[in-house]
Design an enzyme around this catalytic site. Structure first.
Site, short mmCIF file in Angstrom:
data_model
loop_
_atom_site.label_atom_id
_atom_site.label_comp_id
_atom_site.label_asym_id
_atom_site.label_seq_id
_atom_site.Cartn_x
_atom_site.Cartn_y
_atom_site.Cartn_z
CE LYS A 38 -2.41 3.59 1.22
NZ LYS A 38 -2.24 4.16 2.51
N GLY A 41 -0.63 8.66 0.87
CA GLY A 41 -0.41 9.77 1.78
C GLY A 41 0.74 10.67 1.38
N GLY A 74 -4.94 10.47 -0.43
CA GLY A 74 -5.64 11.42 0.44
C GLY A 74 -5.24 12.88 0.19
CG ASP A 192 -3.79 2.31 5.24
OD1 ASP A 192 -2.75 2.20 4.58
OD2 ASP A 192 -4.13 3.36 5.83
CE LYS A 251 -0.68 4.68 7.42
NZ LYS A 251 -1.35 4.58 6.14
#
Ligand SMILES: Nc1ncnc2c1ncn2[C@@H]1O[C@H](COP(=O)(O)OP(=O)(O)O)[C@@H](O)[C@H]1O
Ligand SMILES: CC(=O)N[C@@H](CCC(=O)OP(=O)(O)O)C(=O)O
Length: 297
Positions: A38, A41, A74, A192, A251
């Site tokens: 993943k 961010g 995000g 996540d 997470k």
């Protein structure tokens, strides 16, 4: 040439050889195995770093592992919401998603971020295929059980067939975290969470979350307070005692869920370190925080 120079060259070469040779047992151990990564961010903002992550993914694929990349985005969603005059709001690390926000999330994640990553992987010599939950019925969603959070979903099912078909033919699936329920309503799912559910459904060797901190920290403001290793029970405690908060909660939760369902190890590592992925997978020391399933504790 000075003696110091030749000594330096000998040491540098010795290090390079050691690093290459250290990788061999890991390549042998993981060949043919699935690694779900993943990436999201703040760690995704820097374009040079992004190129390096994509090269690492191609590296994993070229040496015979089966990487699957789930991406976030995000910060890019936030910046588009700001341009459109829509306020971004979060509850427990999840974006409050009303209908206009859902449209923006889908446009940004599926239309922009996913295709950009696919194209970067192609430029690094890999064969990437972009998917969201809707493609090949990959992910089915249901609404998250939380008041006032809007169209935030959780994963109700993963159809691994499309991932296995792509992976076993040398393609690298790149997945964005938008999916629909059986009525076709779109949901925004934390990336996540999607990575964890995909790792669990595939029985992946590893789940690796690349983020913008060194790993799980005892004090999230102190980068030197890294917790290198925890088991599932300790990871749950880190949430209940408040050491883990905000965006780190989904997470740790997704790592715990995937481990409970058979994934061998989950890692939370610093995506701002160049080639963090290779360091994690192919070196003895690894980096970041490793969360181990109960079978190892
Ligand atoms: N114990 C902790 N250790 C590390 N980070 C933490 C911790 N608790 C909360 N955080 C926060 O979680 C953030 C990572 O989550 P998030 O911003 O959602 O990452 P991403 O955008 O990579 O998905 C960190 O930047 C940090 O502010
Ligand atoms: C429900 C929810 O919060 N969805 C996330 C999906 C993207 C994501 O997870 O992006 P990062 O990994 O970059 O944070 C969001 O809207 O921001």
């Amino acid at each position: 040439m000075m003696d110091n120079d030749s000594e330096y060259i000998r040491e540098t070469e010795a290090t390079r050889v050691r690093v290459l040779s250290e990788a061999l047992p890991y390549i042998q151990q993981f060949v043919g195995r699935t690694v779900v990564v993943k990436y999201g961010g703040a760690a995704m903002k820097d374009s040079t770093l992004k190129d390096k992550v994509m090269r690492d993914i191609v590296f994993l694929s070229c040496v015979g592992l089966r990487p699957i990349l789930v991406h976030g985005g995000g910060p890019e969603i936030n910046s588009w919401l700001t341009k459109l005059g829509i306020e971004a709001q979060f509850k427990n690390g999840l974006r409050v998603t009303d209908a206009p926000t859902m449209d923006v999330v889908e446009m940004v994640l599926v239309g922009r971020v996913n295709k950009e990553i696919v194209s970067l992987i192609s430029r690094a010599g890999g064969l990437a295929v972009g998917l969201c939950g809707k493609d090949g019925n990959l992910i089915t969603a249901r609404p998250q059980d939380q008041e006032g959070i809007g169209f935030v979903g959780e994963v109700s099912g993963v159809n691994i067939k499309i991932l296995e078909t792509l992976s076993s033919n040398g393609y690298i699936p790149v997945v964005s975290s938008v999916a629909t329920d059986e009525k076709g309503q779109a949901y925004n799912i934390n990336a996540d969470t999607v990575a964890g559910e995909i790792a669990a459904a595939l029985g992946a060797e590893k789940l690796i979350l690349l983020t913008d901190t060194p790993g799980i920290l005892k004090d999230y403001k102190d980068p030197s307070s890294l917790i290198p290793k925890v088991d599932i029970r300790q990871a749950r405690e880190l949430i209940t005692n408040g050491i883990v908060s905000g965006g780190m909660i989904p997470k740790v939760n997704c790592c715990v869920r995937s481990l409970a369902q058979g994934v061998s190890a989950a890692h939370i590592i610093d995506g701002r370190i160049p080639h963090a992925l290779l360091l994690e997978v192919f070196t003895d020391g690894g980096i970041g925080t490793m969360i181990l399933g109960s079978q190892f504790t």
